[in-house]
Design an enzyme around this catalytic site. Structure first.
Site, PDB file in Angstrom:
ATOM      1  N   ASP A  40     -23.395  27.076  13.266  1.00 57.44           N
ATOM      2  CA  ASP A  40     -22.474  27.041  14.404  1.00 57.44           C
ATOM      3  C   ASP A  40     -21.098  27.453  13.911  1.00 57.44           C
ATOM      4  O   ASP A  40     -20.655  27.006  12.840  1.00 57.44           O
ATOM      5  CB  ASP A  40     -22.392  25.628  15.000  1.00 57.44           C
ATOM      6  CG  ASP A  40     -23.684  25.232  15.704  1.00 57.44           C
ATOM      7  OD1 ASP A  40     -24.431  26.138  16.117  1.00 57.44           O
ATOM      8  OD2 ASP A  40     -23.937  24.010  15.832  1.00 57.44           O
ATOM      9  N   ILE A  49      -9.471  20.065  15.421  1.00 50.64           N
ATOM     10  CA  ILE A  49      -9.862  19.120  14.357  1.00 50.64           C
ATOM     11  C   ILE A  49      -8.844  17.989  14.182  1.00 50.64           C
ATOM     12  O   ILE A  49      -9.132  16.994  13.524  1.00 50.64           O
ATOM     13  CB  ILE A  49     -10.098  19.830  13.001  1.00 50.64           C
ATOM     14  CG1 ILE A  49      -8.825  20.512  12.488  1.00 50.64           C
ATOM     15  CG2 ILE A  49     -11.255  20.823  13.110  1.00 50.64           C
ATOM     16  CD1 ILE A  49      -8.914  20.925  11.009  1.00 50.64           C
ATOM     17  N   ALA A  72      -6.954  25.677   9.315  1.00 54.75           N
ATOM     18  CA  ALA A  72      -5.749  25.234   8.612  1.00 54.75           C
ATOM     19  C   ALA A  72      -4.539  25.843   9.282  1.00 54.75           C
ATOM     20  O   ALA A  72      -4.651  26.793  10.059  1.00 54.75           O
ATOM     21  CB  ALA A  72      -5.794  25.692   7.149  1.00 54.75           C
ATOM     22  N   THR A  74      -1.759  27.934   8.000  1.00 55.73           N
ATOM     23  CA  THR A  74      -1.590  28.676   6.738  1.00 55.73           C
ATOM     24  C   THR A  74      -0.248  29.405   6.642  1.00 55.73           C
ATOM     25  O   THR A  74       0.018  30.029   5.616  1.00 55.73           O
ATOM     26  CB  THR A  74      -2.725  29.708   6.569  1.00 55.73           C
ATOM     27  OG1 THR A  74      -2.739  30.555   7.734  1.00 55.73           O
ATOM     28  CG2 THR A  74      -4.072  29.052   6.425  1.00 55.73           C
ATOM     29  N   ASP A 114      -3.542  26.895  -4.262  1.00 58.54           N
ATOM     30  CA  ASP A 114      -2.788  26.830  -5.529  1.00 58.54           C
ATOM     31  C   ASP A 114      -1.409  26.202  -5.309  1.00 58.54           C
ATOM     32  O   ASP A 114      -0.785  25.736  -6.267  1.00 58.54           O
ATOM     33  CB  ASP A 114      -2.632  28.243  -6.128  1.00 58.54           C
ATOM     34  CG  ASP A 114      -1.999  29.248  -5.162  1.00 58.54           C
ATOM     35  OD1 ASP A 114      -2.176  29.096  -3.937  1.00 58.54           O
ATOM     36  OD2 ASP A 114      -1.339  30.189  -5.640  1.00 58.54           O
ATOM     37  N   TYR A 137       3.772  23.088   3.129  1.00 53.69           N
ATOM     38  CA  TYR A 137       2.372  23.541   3.138  1.00 53.69           C
ATOM     39  C   TYR A 137       1.609  22.884   1.981  1.00 53.69           C
ATOM     40  O   TYR A 137       0.528  22.307   2.188  1.00 53.69           O
ATOM     41  CB  TYR A 137       2.336  25.067   3.007  1.00 53.69           C
ATOM     42  CG  TYR A 137       0.944  25.664   2.849  1.00 53.69           C
ATOM     43  CD1 TYR A 137       0.032  25.636   3.886  1.00 53.69           C
ATOM     44  CD2 TYR A 137       0.562  26.273   1.650  1.00 53.69           C
ATOM     45  CE1 TYR A 137      -1.240  26.191   3.741  1.00 53.69           C
ATOM     46  CE2 TYR A 137      -0.696  26.837   1.497  1.00 53.69           C
ATOM     47  CZ  TYR A 137      -1.597  26.794   2.545  1.00 53.69           C
ATOM     48  OH  TYR A 137      -2.846  27.336   2.396  1.00 53.69           O
ATOM     49  N   TRP A 162      -3.737  33.315  -2.575  1.00 50.35           N
ATOM     50  CA  TRP A 162      -3.386  34.707  -2.218  1.00 50.35           C
ATOM     51  C   TRP A 162      -4.578  35.405  -1.554  1.00 50.35           C
ATOM     52  O   TRP A 162      -5.018  36.482  -1.966  1.00 50.35           O
ATOM     53  CB  TRP A 162      -2.945  35.467  -3.466  1.00 50.35           C
ATOM     54  CG  TRP A 162      -1.752  34.913  -4.196  1.00 50.35           C
ATOM     55  CD1 TRP A 162      -1.261  33.637  -4.134  1.00 50.35           C
ATOM     56  CD2 TRP A 162      -0.896  35.612  -5.109  1.00 50.35           C
ATOM     57  NE1 TRP A 162      -0.164  33.508  -4.946  1.00 50.35           N
ATOM     58  CE2 TRP A 162       0.086  34.708  -5.559  1.00 50.35           C
ATOM     59  CE3 TRP A 162      -0.873  36.917  -5.596  1.00 50.35           C
ATOM     60  CZ2 TRP A 162       1.075  35.059  -6.468  1.00 50.35           C
ATOM     61  CZ3 TRP A 162       0.114  37.262  -6.513  1.00 50.35           C
ATOM     62  CH2 TRP A 162       1.074  36.356  -6.934  1.00 50.35           C
TER      63      TRP A 162
END
Ligand SMILES: NC(=O)c1ccc[n+]([C@@H]2O[C@H](COP(=O)([O-])OP(=O)(O)OC[C@H]3O[C@@H](n4cnc5c(N)ncnc54)[C@H](OP(=O)(O)O)[C@@H]3O)[C@@H](O)[C@H]2O)c1
Length: 301
Positions: A40, A49, A72, A74, A114, A137, A162
């Protein structure tokens, strides 16, 4: 096997769908066990979420063996302006999903970054190195890692960096656009990291969910470069001269962009846990980028 991919409209979500639909990644076929998987794909329109009640209601109706969270916030600079929103999406969202997975015995994958590292030390970071984010972030993603592992011990927290995929916005596409429209760009040359193909990452995630080797992973393409070096490779690969890239320092960039979030100087990751478990099949970043540039005209979305 029954799988859920959240954030399916983003870069990574789209590559997971491509692999699960075609059975092939650029670096190899997906595991045979997944070829008949029932999957799904949902994004925020189907399930926000951050809404704990909506997540519980969704999982009351659906049973999964594994859930891969690609949802997310981002936009690193946007997170700096709206850390509360970013915390809900990047920390509480994964916690809601991880808890729902734990209740039904499902494995959970939370993708991280990272930017959980401060980046003040040259070299590559391994999974056990101390974190210390310097941006909103990074803080919200680090909180998401912690809450995920607390809520469901059957979780994989996979840090990447990245990232670029065929569908959606990313640094590679932005640099190609600047080359085309402005004939050049100024790019930071003193932040080092690992450009990573979302197609390669998706392949490793699919291999991981077949294991019980839970915990924190680093998963980036091999090799380290600066954003300016990455940009030179992008424009050269697309037929422009690398001389159209003007390097600058982080301080110069910050002076010109005072609203921008701080980024770590050294955030390169070493895929140590992958190497110790399923093996590290991630390609050198230059090789992954070359494939991407070749396929982009056909697959761009
Ligand atoms: N991009 C990078 O360079 C990078 C680097 C390191 C780590 N990562 C991590 O890698 C993962 C995948 O990144 P990506 O680049 O594929 O992300 P992306 O392209 O930005 O996609 C994220 C998706 O999540 C959706 N979403 C946002 N809020 C949501 C919510 N409340 N509920 C459900 N869905 C929501 C977004 O929808 P909208 O577009 O409508 O908001 C979008 O479709 C993320 O965990 C990210 O933090 C990315």
């Amino acid at each position: 096997m029954k799988i859920l991919v959240t954030g399916c409209k983003g870069q990574l979500g789209n590559e997971l769908r491509r692999l699960l639909t075609t059975g092939m990644a650029e670096i190899g076929p997906i595991p045979a066990e997944l070829k008949d998987a029932e999957v799904d794909y949902i994004d925020v329109e189907e399930l926000d979420i951050t809404d704990a009640n909506a997540v519980d209601a969704y999982f009351a109706d659906h049973i999964y063996d594994a859930v891969i969270n690609c949802a997310a916030m981002t936009n690193v600079d946007g997170c700096e302006q709206m850390e509360d929103v970013a915390f809900r999406v990047n920390a509480l969202g994964p916690e809601n999903l991880a808890r729902a997975c734990a209740a039904q015995g499902a494995k959970f994958v939370q993708v991280s970054t990272d930017y959980v590292f401060p980046g003040n030390e040259p070299g590559e970071r391994v999974e056990s190195d101390p974190t210390g984010p310097i941006s909103a972030y990074g803080r919200t993603k680090r909180a998401g890692e912690r809450l995920t592992l607390e809520a469901n011990p059957r979780s994989f927290v996979v840090r990447t960096a990245w990232l670029y995929g065929y569908v959606g916005k990313n640094f590679v596409k932005t640099m190609l656009r600047l080359a085309r429209e402005r004939g050049g760009m100024t790019v930071v040359d003193d932040q080092l990291g690992n450009p990573t193909s979302a197609n390669d990452l998706a392949y490793e995630l699919l291999k991981l969910i077949l294991t019980d080797d839970f915990g924190i992973y680093h998963c980036t393409n091999e090799g380290i470069c600066s954003w300016a070096q990455f940009t030179r490779a992008i424009v050269e690969g697309a037929g422009y001269s690398p001389d159209i890239v003007t390097p600058c320092t982080s301080d110069e960039y910050a002076a010109a962009n005072p609203q921008a979030a701080r980024r770590p100087l050294f955030s390169a990751l070493k895929n140590e846990h992958l190497e110790q478990t399923i093996g590290n099949e991630m390609r050198p970043w230059q090789e992954a980028l070359a494939t991407y540039l070749k396929n982009l005209p056909e697959l761009e979305g």
